[in-house]
Motif scaffolding. Structure first.
Motif, PDB file in Angstrom:
ATOM      1  N   GLU A 129       1.159  -9.143   3.232  1.00  0.00           N
ATOM      2  CA  GLU A 129       0.218 -10.256   3.277  1.00  0.00           C
ATOM      3  C   GLU A 129      -0.889 -10.021   2.255  1.00  0.00           C
ATOM      4  O   GLU A 129      -1.209  -8.866   1.933  1.00  0.00           O
ATOM      5  CB  GLU A 129      -0.402 -10.379   4.670  1.00  0.00           C
ATOM      6  N   ALA A 130      -1.455 -11.115   1.764  1.00  0.00           N
ATOM      7  CA  ALA A 130      -2.597 -10.996   0.852  1.00  0.00           C
ATOM      8  C   ALA A 130      -3.703 -10.210   1.543  1.00  0.00           C
ATOM      9  O   ALA A 130      -4.133 -10.571   2.639  1.00  0.00           O
ATOM     10  CB  ALA A 130      -3.088 -12.383   0.456  1.00  0.00           C
ATOM     11  N   GLY A 131      -4.135  -9.129   0.921  1.00  0.00           N
ATOM     12  CA  GLY A 131      -5.129  -8.236   1.505  1.00  0.00           C
ATOM     13  C   GLY A 131      -4.572  -6.866   1.826  1.00  0.00           C
ATOM     14  O   GLY A 131      -5.313  -5.900   1.949  1.00  0.00           O
ATOM     15  N   ASP A 132      -3.230  -6.785   1.948  1.00  0.00           N
ATOM     16  CA  ASP A 132      -2.587  -5.488   2.179  1.00  0.00           C
ATOM     17  C   ASP A 132      -2.613  -4.652   0.896  1.00  0.00           C
ATOM     18  O   ASP A 132      -2.544  -5.196  -0.211  1.00  0.00           O
ATOM     19  CB  ASP A 132      -1.125  -5.670   2.596  1.00  0.00           C
ATOM     20  N   VAL A 133      -2.654  -3.342   1.045  1.00  0.00           N
ATOM     21  CA  VAL A 133      -2.601  -2.430  -0.095  1.00  0.00           C
ATOM     22  C   VAL A 133      -1.792  -1.198   0.308  1.00  0.00           C
ATOM     23  O   VAL A 133      -1.932  -0.696   1.429  1.00  0.00           O
ATOM     24  CB  VAL A 133      -4.014  -1.974  -0.550  1.00  0.00           C
ATOM     25  N   VAL A 134      -0.937  -0.726  -0.604  1.00  0.00           N
ATOM     26  CA  VAL A 134      -0.240   0.538  -0.405  1.00  0.00           C
ATOM     27  C   VAL A 134      -0.787   1.551  -1.412  1.00  0.00           C
ATOM     28  O   VAL A 134      -0.800   1.286  -2.610  1.00  0.00           O
ATOM     29  CB  VAL A 134       1.284   0.411  -0.602  1.00  0.00           C
TER      30      VAL A 134
END
Length: 334
Positions: A280-285
């Motif tokens: 989702e927009a806002g997720d980061v790995v």
């Protein structure tokens, strides 16, 4: 769906969906789910997951509106190429169903040796606009320097004020049906510095399970270290100079610098699963320089174009690969 991609039976890969990579359809036993983390977890637990898994996938780290604003800006720049479906909003990023996908190749998918320009002459306008986006203020000065990203890396790494966001980044698009990213780990392309960098992969918009998101090899950071040690040994045995050894594009690697073009075969060779998820927009790995990763082919059911960026951070008090101290450009050797 591309039945010709794989001789395997058309068995869904996960959750009833079929996940394709460059060399075919992933089988159910070849995949698992990427472990999710949230900001509710203690910092020590996030650090432990990063060390033990080789990545930490943090949900809703960035404000969703900030990510979607960047996505809107990006497709506003690319819209003159004809890539978007008429009558749709820029922020939606819906691929034009009347367009030829070959005219809209992704940058940095490993199709061009030495980081060359992708696509034929018919793709020139789209590719030029995709390259130009790297230099836009909304991207280079605002999105890439989002304080939330730097703050999280500073905490995860313990670098504190020495945390530095490297200038060169790779803003990738993945239009439906086009080539996906092959198998690699980032240290291959960062060998002129210590193997301590942190990559933040930031999906710029929602990415469905079949939408071409990044996939991570289970315990791939440990295998990556083994592969690099084996490469270094072979480089010495074959007489490569120190400069040749540091170069990702050498006689002991694929011409693209990748470990393999096909994730399916790589999984079979090493007996490890690919970890997948929807984003989702806002997720980061965040992942280590040895973490092995790739991507699926984008077969989003709604023809959504996948956009994501690779942002890298280093400890400025230690040696790092200064070749990355410039904006992305074709044929820059890294």
């Amino acid at each position: 769906m591309p039945h010709a991609l794989s001789p395997d039976p058309e068995v869904p890969t996960l959750h009833g969906e079929k996940l394709y990579v460059n060399d075919g359809l992933l089988r159910p036993e070849q995949v698992g789910e990427l472990r999710q983390s949230t900001l509710d977890l203690p910092l020590g637990e996030l650090q432990r997951r990063y060390r033990e898994d080789g990545y930490v996938f943090i949900k809703n780290l960035l404000p969703r509106e900030d990510v979607l604003k960047a996505r809107e800006e990006y497709f506003g720049m690319l819209a003159p190429s004809g890539v978007l479906k008429p009558g749709t909003l820029n922020v939606e990023g819906i691929f034009n169903p009347m367009a030829n996908k070959d005219d809209y190749p992704g940058i940095g998918a490993g199709a061009s040796p030495g980081n060359g320009r992708p696509g034929a002459a018919t793709a020139e306008k789209f590719v030029d606009l995709a390259l130009e986006a790297h230099y836009a203020e909304w991207y280079r000065e605002t999105f890439c320097k989002h304080p939330v990203l730097k703050d999280m890396v500073a905490k995860l790494s313990g670098w504190a004020d020495n945390t530095y966001g490297v200038r060169r980044s790779l803003l990738r698009n993945n239009t439906p049906g086009n080539k996906a990213i092959g198998v690699h780990y980032d240290q291959i392309f960062l060998r002129h510095g210590e193997p301590t960098s942190v990559t933040a992969w930031v999906p710029m918009g929602d990415v469905s399970l079949t939408g071409g998101g990044l996939i991570y090899l289970e315990q791939g950071h440990l295998l990556g270290q083994e592969v690099e040690a084996d490469f270094t040994k072979k480089a010495r045995e074959t007489g490569l100079s120190e400069e040749e050894t540091r170069n990702a594009f050498n006689q002991n690697m694929l011409s693209t610098g990748l470990l393999a073009d096909g994730p399916k075969g790589y999984s079979e060779t090493f007996g490890r699963r690919w970890l997948v998820t929807a984003y989702e927009a806002g997720d980061v790995v965040f992942h280590t320089p040895y973490t092995i990763h790739a991507s699926t082919i984008n077969f989003d059911p709604n023809n959504v174009i996948r956009v994501g960026t690779d942002l890298r951070f280093v400890d400025s008090s230690k040696p790092w690969d200064m070749r990355w101290d410039h904006d992305y450009r074709f044929n820059d050797g890294v």
